[in-house]
Design a protein around this motif. Structure first.
Motif, mmCIF file in Angstrom:
data_model
loop_
_atom_site.group_PDB
_atom_site.id
_atom_site.type_symbol
_atom_site.label_atom_id
_atom_site.label_comp_id
_atom_site.label_asym_id
_atom_site.label_seq_id
_atom_site.Cartn_x
_atom_site.Cartn_y
_atom_site.Cartn_z
ATOM 1 N N SER A 58 -7.318 12.421 -2.004
ATOM 2 C CA SER A 58 -6.992 13.189 -3.613
ATOM 3 C C SER A 58 -6.063 12.357 -4.635
ATOM 4 O O SER A 58 -6.489 11.817 -5.385
ATOM 5 C CB SER A 58 -6.031 14.649 -4.228
ATOM 6 N N ALA A 59 -5.487 11.509 -3.694
ATOM 7 C CA ALA A 59 -4.189 10.372 -4.574
ATOM 8 C C ALA A 59 -5.241 9.234 -4.836
ATOM 9 O O ALA A 59 -4.991 8.269 -5.970
ATOM 10 C CB ALA A 59 -3.184 9.897 -3.953
ATOM 11 N N CYS A 60 -6.275 9.134 -4.524
ATOM 12 C CA CYS A 60 -7.173 7.922 -4.767
ATOM 13 C C CYS A 60 -8.561 8.497 -5.656
ATOM 14 O O CYS A 60 -9.481 7.610 -5.504
ATOM 15 C CB CYS A 60 -8.251 7.369 -3.669
ATOM 16 N N GLU A 61 -8.272 9.706 -6.072
ATOM 17 C CA GLU A 61 -10.221 10.160 -7.079
ATOM 18 C C GLU A 61 -10.249 9.316 -8.228
ATOM 19 O O GLU A 61 -11.538 8.925 -8.418
ATOM 20 C CB GLU A 61 -9.593 11.427 -7.876
ATOM 21 N N LEU A 78 0.591 -0.752 -0.095
ATOM 22 C CA LEU A 78 0.289 -0.484 0.054
ATOM 23 C C LEU A 78 0.750 1.483 0.200
ATOM 24 O O LEU A 78 1.915 1.231 0.895
ATOM 25 C CB LEU A 78 -0.876 -0.158 1.164
ATOM 26 N N ASP A 79 0.667 1.565 -1.302
ATOM 27 C CA ASP A 79 1.199 3.772 -0.870
ATOM 28 C C ASP A 79 0.408 4.552 -1.933
ATOM 29 O O ASP A 79 -1.002 3.910 -1.759
ATOM 30 C CB ASP A 79 2.986 3.329 -1.288
ATOM 31 N N GLN A 80 0.198 5.776 -1.898
ATOM 32 C CA GLN A 80 -0.254 6.587 -2.595
ATOM 33 C C GLN A 80 -0.224 5.898 -4.453
ATOM 34 O O GLN A 80 -0.889 6.964 -4.915
ATOM 35 C CB GLN A 80 0.163 8.138 -2.458
ATOM 36 N N ALA A 93 -6.255 1.183 -7.663
ATOM 37 C CA ALA A 93 -5.343 2.076 -8.372
ATOM 38 C C ALA A 93 -6.863 2.332 -9.245
ATOM 39 O O ALA A 93 -7.401 2.163 -10.205
ATOM 40 C CB ALA A 93 -4.389 1.769 -8.260
ATOM 41 N N ASP A 94 -5.353 2.933 -9.953
ATOM 42 C CA ASP A 94 -5.903 4.093 -11.272
ATOM 43 C C ASP A 94 -5.304 3.571 -12.638
ATOM 44 O O ASP A 94 -4.047 3.955 -13.255
ATOM 45 C CB ASP A 94 -5.738 5.402 -11.452
ATOM 46 N N PHE A 95 -5.883 2.089 -12.691
ATOM 47 C CA PHE A 95 -5.926 1.056 -13.425
ATOM 48 C C PHE A 95 -5.470 1.111 -14.652
ATOM 49 O O PHE A 95 -6.645 1.408 -15.088
ATOM 50 C CB PHE A 95 -4.957 -0.393 -12.751
ATOM 51 N N MET A 103 -7.750 -7.420 -18.182
ATOM 52 C CA MET A 103 -6.053 -7.588 -17.622
ATOM 53 C C MET A 103 -5.877 -5.886 -17.333
ATOM 54 O O MET A 103 -6.256 -5.128 -17.804
ATOM 55 C CB MET A 103 -5.162 -7.723 -18.807
ATOM 56 N N VAL A 104 -5.869 -6.288 -16.544
ATOM 57 C CA VAL A 104 -5.306 -4.875 -15.761
ATOM 58 C C VAL A 104 -3.995 -5.089 -15.404
ATOM 59 O O VAL A 104 -3.088 -5.623 -14.853
ATOM 60 C CB VAL A 104 -6.095 -4.923 -14.023
ATOM 61 N N PHE A 105 -3.499 -3.620 -15.371
ATOM 62 C CA PHE A 105 -2.036 -3.157 -15.025
ATOM 63 C C PHE A 105 -1.952 -2.023 -14.182
ATOM 64 O O PHE A 105 -2.564 -0.366 -14.406
ATOM 65 C CB PHE A 105 -1.308 -2.588 -16.571
ATOM 66 N N VAL A 106 -1.052 -2.015 -13.734
ATOM 67 C CA VAL A 106 -0.489 -0.405 -12.990
ATOM 68 C C VAL A 106 0.711 -0.423 -12.786
ATOM 69 O O VAL A 106 1.538 -1.203 -12.476
ATOM 70 C CB VAL A 106 -0.927 -0.977 -11.291
#
Length: 598
Positions: free
Chosen positions: A141-144, A107-109, A182-184, A198-201
């Motif tokens: 805000s990081a999780c918008e 977990l991080d921003q 995440a914003d993936f 298929m999810v990429f972060v």
């Protein structure tokens, strides 16, 4: 699926992202009246090493339905015993998450990722009960733009990729669906009525169209092989992208992957498949194949494993080895790569095994059994002492496939063994025994008994060269052309003398990481940690060791090294380079075509 009346409820949030802390709440509607016991797994299925996830729980407390504190004491490294109380009890605990891998939680921003084994306490006596999981969003805000990727079943009021409530029929199901938030980047496609995400972060400009095209072919191959009889309707590939990395872990309806950023094709890049992208495709192929072979066809010892201690089996050579054969072979069979590219992969596999002297000491069944302590905890002597059940298991799979084809005039293959495994064990939920492959091949009328006894319980060399020759391929040996040579390709230049040790760059120095027995490096007395200084008076740099070695004219060379800060003078024997780089040549195209087509 579960109903809303599930007696076990989990809530998780990622508000403390800067501290890398997941906050969790566990509500038990009907705790054990004599006092409830909670435990956290010590390992995660598919990764055979005790990881002691409980060490990351940084705080834990409990309250009864009136808000009164319930006393708790720890009974061992991963278990907590609570005092008796009436009615529902709520446990509040926090988990440190800074393991950027496919096995634990992070977990991080930038993202939140977790496997259930690392965050969800098991309720003793109620692990067969339905559960709900509330994944809470954040106002930071990081999780918008964060979304939720998981193969867990969402409740009726939770949409696809949304925060909200998810359900599982029991604890084992809960911990078998990792979650990535995440914003993936997202690629979605459908193959044979199965939806794939298929999810990429952490990726850059992905060539999504190309990835979809390649992965859909691979998925179609596996679905066709097993008869499209997959008991799921949606599958999720979730990929953590970093500067450099590699790994994967299978789950019942998803997989967690990690890869290097440059391994993925960028938008508008060349249509050529790079080595890194080919490796990524093989990884995806490998983990999706595990949906059948590991998650549903399983060793008897892994049908209901106790996650507090090791679950030993001698069959990992089947589950990882056979999968390692199919992960690469699927690529030419699905026309993702050509035959030349596959021959390179096969040559690299044979090279790895040939260079591994540990194959002469440890059998593949011993390697499977000792995975917990030897394969997953390798030291500097591993290459001399152990054999990989992945690599040798893949070689056994190749030999079996070729043996079956040759005994049946190409009418049957290892595919038929896999399909029988699925029908007899995967669909029925019966665990396999150690002799399962011998049993199935005998049922097929194939004489494999002598081969299997040799392959599984001895360290004799396998008849790979003769079997490949009968399928149209010649195994060729040559010296390496440099220290980075992994095999698989024919080359015109080669090193002159062998060194016999592996090393890494440590600042401006070369540091020894391992030494091969009976090699010049071993005879000189080199050891892990030695820093190479000079060879016959000439300074060793990060890129000149082999050239200095090849310029030697005598039978010995003076080697200067630092060991624990002390300068040592060693005598390095000068020995001809070994022919330990393997490549393959086609001697009968039609036979080879049959192998790579079905």
């Amino acid at each position: 699926m579960t109903q809303k009346s599930a007696p076990i409820h989990y809530v998780i949030d990622h508000e403390s992202m800067h501290e890398h802390i997941f906050s969790l709440k566990l509500i038990i509607e009907s705790p054990n009246p004599q006092g409830q016991l909670l435990t956290l797994p010590a390992w995660i299925p598919g990764s055979y090493m005790i990881r002691d996830f409980a060490k990351h729980i940084v705080s834990l407390r409990a309250e009864d339905q009136h808000g009164h504190s319930v006393s708790v004491h720890k009974t061992d490294k991963q278990s907590w015993q609570f005092s008796p109380c009436d009615g529902p009890v709520t446990i509040y605990y926090r988990v440190y998450a800074f393991d950027y891998s496919v096995r634990g939680s992070y977990l991080d921003q930038e993202l939140a990722f977790f496997n259930g084994t690392s965050v969800f306490l098991a309720v003793d006596g109620q692990t067969d009960q339905p559960v709900t999981l509330q994944i809470k969003g954040s106002n930071q805000s990081a999780c918008e733009h964060w979304r939720v990727a998981t193969s867990l079943h969402a409740s009726s009021n939770t949409g696809l990729y949304e925060y909200g409530e998810y359900q599982a029929d029991n604890y084992q199901e809960l911990i078998d669906h990792p979650v990535l938030i995440a914003d993936f980047d997202l690629i979605s496609f459908n193959v044979n009525s199965v939806d794939f995400d298929m999810v990429f972060v952490g990726a850059q400009a992905l060539d999504k169209q190309r990835i979809e095209q390649d992965l859909s072919r691979i998925c179609a191959h596996h679905l066709d092989l097993f008869g499209n009889d997959l008991p799921i309707h949606r599958y999720v590939f979730m990929t953590l992208v970093c500067d450099a990395g590699f790994g994967g872990l299978e789950h019942r309806a998803s997989t967690a992957l990690i890869c290097g950023r440059n391994d993925l094709p960028a938008f508008a890049s060349s249509s050529e498949i790079t080595d890194g992208y080919r490796t990524f495709l093989s990884l995806c192929s490998h983990e999706f194949f595990h949906t059948w072979l590991v998650k549903r066809i399983r060793p008897a010892e892994h049908i209901d494993p106790q996650l507090c201690a090791e679950a030993y089996t001698r069959q990992l050579w089947i589950y990882e080895g056979f999968t390692s054969f199919y992960d690469d072979m699927t690529l030419p069979r699905s026309q993702v790569i050509d035959q030349t590219s596959y021959l390179e992969l096969l040559g690299q596999l044979l090279t790895r095994i040939h260079r591994n002297s540990g194959r002469q000491l440890q059998t593949v069944t011993e390697s499977s059994f000792d995975a917990w302590t030897r394969f997953y905890q390798q030291d500097e002597n591993a290459n001399n002492a152990i054999v990989s059940y992945y690599a040798k298991g893949a070689l056994i799979a190749i030999c079996l496939d070729l043996l079956i084809r040759q005994q049946t005039q190409q009418r049957q293959s290892l595919n038929h063994v896999i399909q029988r495994l699925w029908r007899q064990y995967g669909l029925t939920g019966i665990g396999t025994k150690e002799d399962v492959i011998e049993k199935i091949t005998a049922e097929m009328g194939i004489d494999c008994q002598h081969f299997l006894q040799q392959a599984l319980y001895s360290t004799e060399e396998l008849p790979i060269e003769s079997l490949l020759a009968n399928q149209g391929l010649k195994v060729c040996y040559q010296p390496r052309n440099n220290m980075q040579d992994k095999g698989g390709k024919k080359h015109t230049s080669a090193i002159k003398y062998q060194f016999g040790a592996n090393y890494c760059i440590d600042g401006n120095n070369l540091k020894i990481t391992s030494v091969n027995h009976h090699s010049p490096a071993s005879q000189a007395g080199l050891a892990k940690g030695d820093i190479l200084i000079a060879l016959n008076g000439w300074q060793i740099t990060t890129d000149n060791l082999q050239s200095l070695l090849d310029q030697q004219t005598g039978t010995q060379a003076e080697l200067l090294v630092f060991r624990r800060g002390k300068l040592l003078q060693l005598s390095l024997p000068i020995a001809d380079a070994q022919r330990d780089s393997i490549y393959l040549e086609i001697i009968d195209q039609s036979l080879f075509d049959k192998w790579t087509s079905i």
